[in-house]
Design a protein around this motif. Structure first.
Motif, mmCIF file in Angstrom:
data_model
loop_
_atom_site.group_PDB
_atom_site.id
_atom_site.type_symbol
_atom_site.label_atom_id
_atom_site.label_comp_id
_atom_site.label_asym_id
_atom_site.label_seq_id
_atom_site.Cartn_x
_atom_site.Cartn_y
_atom_site.Cartn_z
ATOM 1 N N LEU A 97 0.837 -1.200 0.000
ATOM 2 C CA LEU A 97 0.000 0.000 0.000
ATOM 3 C C LEU A 97 0.871 1.249 0.000
ATOM 4 C CD1 LEU A 97 -2.950 1.039 0.262
ATOM 5 C CD2 LEU A 97 -2.597 1.090 2.720
ATOM 6 N N TYR B 140 -4.523 -3.955 6.157
ATOM 7 C CA TYR B 140 -3.273 -3.333 5.734
ATOM 8 C C TYR B 140 -2.460 -2.976 6.975
ATOM 9 C CZ TYR B 140 -5.796 -2.793 1.348
ATOM 10 O OH TYR B 140 -6.521 -3.028 0.211
ATOM 11 N N LYS B 141 -1.255 -3.528 7.084
ATOM 12 C CA LYS B 141 -0.433 -3.270 8.271
ATOM 13 C C LYS B 141 1.039 -3.165 7.890
ATOM 14 C CE LYS B 141 -3.207 -5.154 11.993
ATOM 15 N NZ LYS B 141 -4.437 -5.299 11.222
ATOM 16 N N PRO B 142 1.815 -2.488 8.742
ATOM 17 C CA PRO B 142 3.257 -2.501 8.510
ATOM 18 C C PRO B 142 3.811 -3.919 8.712
ATOM 19 C CG PRO B 142 2.677 -1.083 10.396
ATOM 20 C CD PRO B 142 1.416 -1.677 9.898
ATOM 21 N N PHE C 108 -3.630 0.133 15.643
ATOM 22 C CA PHE C 108 -2.967 -0.928 14.906
ATOM 23 C C PHE C 108 -3.971 -1.967 14.408
ATOM 24 C CE2 PHE C 108 -0.756 -4.987 14.581
ATOM 25 C CZ PHE C 108 0.276 -4.646 13.723
ATOM 26 N N HIS C 109 -5.040 -2.145 15.163
ATOM 27 C CA HIS C 109 -6.035 -3.150 14.774
ATOM 28 C C HIS C 109 -7.128 -2.583 13.870
ATOM 29 C CE1 HIS C 109 -4.593 -6.568 17.017
ATOM 30 N NE2 HIS C 109 -4.246 -5.737 17.972
ATOM 31 N N ALA C 110 -7.027 -1.281 13.566
ATOM 32 C CA ALA C 110 -8.060 -0.656 12.748
ATOM 33 C C ALA C 110 -7.926 -1.082 11.296
ATOM 34 C CB ALA C 110 -7.948 0.861 12.851
ATOM 35 N N ASP D 176 -8.790 -0.217 7.094
ATOM 36 C CA ASP D 176 -8.553 0.944 6.250
ATOM 37 C C ASP D 176 -9.594 2.049 6.464
ATOM 38 O OD1 ASP D 176 -6.935 2.069 4.361
ATOM 39 O OD2 ASP D 176 -8.241 1.480 2.705
#
Lengths: 286, 356
Positions: free
Chosen positions: A165, A200-202, B190-192, B194
């Motif tokens: 992303l 979507y995460k680092p 962090f758990h959210a 998009d």
């Protein structure tokens, strides 16, 4: 008393609320909805759109009422719509409630990322615009595209694709499962290299090494990144990506964000394009 | 700790006159800006004309009625109350902490409210359906208000021993609490997904776009209660400027002033942040500006801060909903983008006074 009148109009509404063939000032909220209005041939009825609606390019000439999840009630009313078509998730909720109170027909178009969901989206828009028969052709085309994508997608050795992303300061934000990017990778007959988390995460550098993607998939941003060269070199010089098969073969695919992740009428075609970009056009096409 | 030493001189006669003069001028300015804000908007509806028709029983279109009665009027009143409460709470906190950089954020209200809002946006879906349905879209404001109050009360309890509140402890504990709340917020973020991230961003920038009569009705009593404490605080805060011991010697009940100041500021800002999100800048800048204009006497400073805060926020909201119409900017962007450079200019042109 005012409440009561509004309440009654809502109760009496549904019969009228389904089809609006007479609506000549349509506000479309959501990129996919706007595209669908166009494939139905109803674009002349559009008077405004939201900021996620960027295709076809001609819609950008229409007034923009803002981001789909941060609409302004007065802004929406100011374009004087007589029908609002909004993709699921439009908001904020208090603004949507106010718009519903205003007596302007407000139709929510359901989301969906599979063939049936996409067909339902197109049918819902056609229904709301009062041209249900116009849906049959685009739906048939979409199903054919998806079918074709599914056929070419039957592969012995699916490629491992990682959707990135964003890369900011060398920190890579990638797509896990349950995202539009994940759904698209699967439609294209590949597998998502990152399956350890949702959304979507680092991602840590080590996890990227372990995922060993064959191909990197990204969204096209502006004209500059469309050209090959510096941006790709920079991407593959990141410590996390450098040792991956994708870097070795220099495989990065960049596609327009709305085309790739919009899940509208072009999704079947986008899936085939992505498939071809991953495996090369020689494979699988008849 | 005190970066700039603003003189909190005891009250001189001409300062008081300047305060009164400023109050009259500011009240007039507020009326003008409010009248313009009501009349002005993306829809181009002439609000005063429409209001006139409604009051005299004439027919108006449903769209006009909604724009004036359901959108602009609640939004104007929300801006009025939120702006007044942010600026006045800032003035109260600056008087209490004897620091011109203090704002209600030091009470933990903003951090706690932020945590509440983040939790509601990201984790709201996990609540039992009946509970979520009962709160509807008021869930975020309710959670923000609760979060603000819980952290403020925690901080107050930590800083108070044997009936005495230590302002220094409160400040330091506030920093620790803010760090912990920040970490917890980060964990939830962090758990959210998009979409939730987008909502969080917009909440953090603040907006009056969600104003409505029910929200206003819920927040107004708390904000008004906070604002109404001001007259009782003015003399005490003037006394505190001399130091706690001196204030006590001249017969001021220092502990009561502290308690009332903290409670009223928390009441007003807690409710404001809950309905409008995080709008920075107004709480620090408006009182500061007024001290430069009409001096530090709290008897006028608190009233004038409320008047100017309301004016600034209503004006900023008018800009936020017109520059990119029919879309709108989050108001926090406007207050910082216009207010920041302006404040810098005021500071620079008053550098000599400040350095004395």
């Amino acid at each position: 008393m005012l409440r009561l009148i509004f309440g009654l109009s809502v109760i009496a509404g549904p019969v009228l609320a389904d089809q609006h063939p007479e609506a000549g000032r349509v506000l479309s909220i959501g990129g996919a909805v706007t595209e669908i209005v166009h494939v139905l041939g109803q674009q002349d009825r559009l008077v405004a759109r939201d900021s996620t609606s960027s295709f076809p390019p001609s819609v950008e000439a229409l007034p923009d009422v803002g981001y789909i999840r941060a609409l302004s009630a007065e802004g929406v009313l100011s374009v004087e719509p007589d029908l609002i078509l909004a993709e699921e998730g439009a908001g904020p909720p208090e603004v949507v409630a106010l718009l519903r109170d205003s007596g302007i027909p407000y139709e929510t178009i359901p989301g969906g990322t599979d063939a049936d969901g996409l067909a339902a989206k197109i049918e819902a828009v056609a229904e709301a615009l009062g041209v249900p028969e116009a849906a049959s052709e685009p739906v048939a085309k979409l199903r054919a595209d998806l079918q074709a994508a599914a056929e070419v997608a039957q592969r012995q050795d699916p490629a491992r694709v990682m959707f990135i992303l964003s890369v900011q300061g060398g920190r890579i934000m990638a797509s896990g499962t349950g995202t539009e990017a994940d759904a698209m990778i699967n439609l294209a007959g590949a597998i998502n290299a990152i399956d350890a988390f949702e959304g979507y995460k680092p991602v840590t550098d080590e996890a990227i090494l372990a995922a060993a993607p064959d191909v990197i998939l990204m969204m096209l941003r502006g004209e500059a990144s469309a050209s090959h060269g510096a941006p790709d070199d920079q991407l593959f010089s990141l410590p996390a990506l450098a040792p991956t098969p994708a870097a070795r073969d220099g495989r990065v695919i960049r596609m327009d964000g709305l085309y790739l992740l919009g899940f509208g009428p072009r999704t079947g075609k986008a899936a085939r394009d992505l498939h071809d970009a991953i495996y090369g056009e020689a494979h699988g096409r008849d | 700790m005190v970066a700039i030493d603003v003189p909190h001189a005891p009250i001189a006669g001409d300062r008081s006159r300047r305060g009164r003069g400023a109050a009259i001028g500011l009240a007039a300015l507020l009326l003008v800006v409010a009248a313009l804000a009501l009349d002005h908007g993306a829809a181009g509806t002439p609000a005063w004309e429409v209001l006139g028709k409604i009051m005299t029983g004439h027919e108006v279109t449903q769209a006009d009625r909604i724009v004036v009665l359901q959108i602009r009027l609640p939004r104007l009143l929300t801006g009025l109350l939120v702006g007044a409460s942010l600026a006045m709470s800032g003035a109260i906190m600056q008087g209490l902490f004897r620091n011109p950089l203090a704002d209600p954020g030091l009470l933990g209200v903003s951090a706690g409210a932020g945590l509440g809002a983040i939790a509601a946006i990201v984790l709201g879906g996990m609540l039992p359906a009946t509970m979520a349905a009962a709160m509807g879209w008021h869930m975020v404001p309710i959670a923000a208000f609760a979060g603000g109050w819980v952290s403020m009360i925690t901080l107050y309890a930590i800083a108070t021993r044997r009936g005495r509140t230590s302002i220094a402890t409160m400040l330091l504990a506030g920093i620790a609490l803010a760090a912990m709340i920040g970490a917890l917020s980060g964990l939830i973020v962090f758990h959210a997904d998009d979409d939730q991230l987008r909502d969080l961003t917009f909440w953090g920038l603040g907006s009056l776009a969600g104003s409505s009569w029910p929200k206003l009705a819920a927040a107004a009593p708390l904000i008004i209660a906070g604002l109404a404490a001001a007259p009782f605080l003015a003399r005490g805060l003037n006394g505190l400027a001399l130091g706690e011991a001196s204030a006590a010697h001249v017969g001021i009940n220092v502990q009561r002033i502290k308690a009332v100041a903290i409670l009223s500021a928390a009441c007003a800002t807690g409710a404001s942040v809950a309905i409008s999100g995080g709008i920075g800048f107004v709480g620090i800048v408006v009182p500061h500006l007024l001290r430069l204009i009409s001096g530090p006497d709290h008897r006028w400073l608190l009233v004038n801060a409320a008047l100017l805060g309301a004016t600034v926020l209503i004006g900023a909201d008018m800009i936020s909903r017109s520059v990119v119409a029919p879309a709108e900017l989050p108001i926090g962007i406007v207050t910082a983008m216009i207010g920041g450079p302006f404040f810098m200019w005021v500071l620079l042109s008053n550098r000599r006074t400040l350095d004395e």
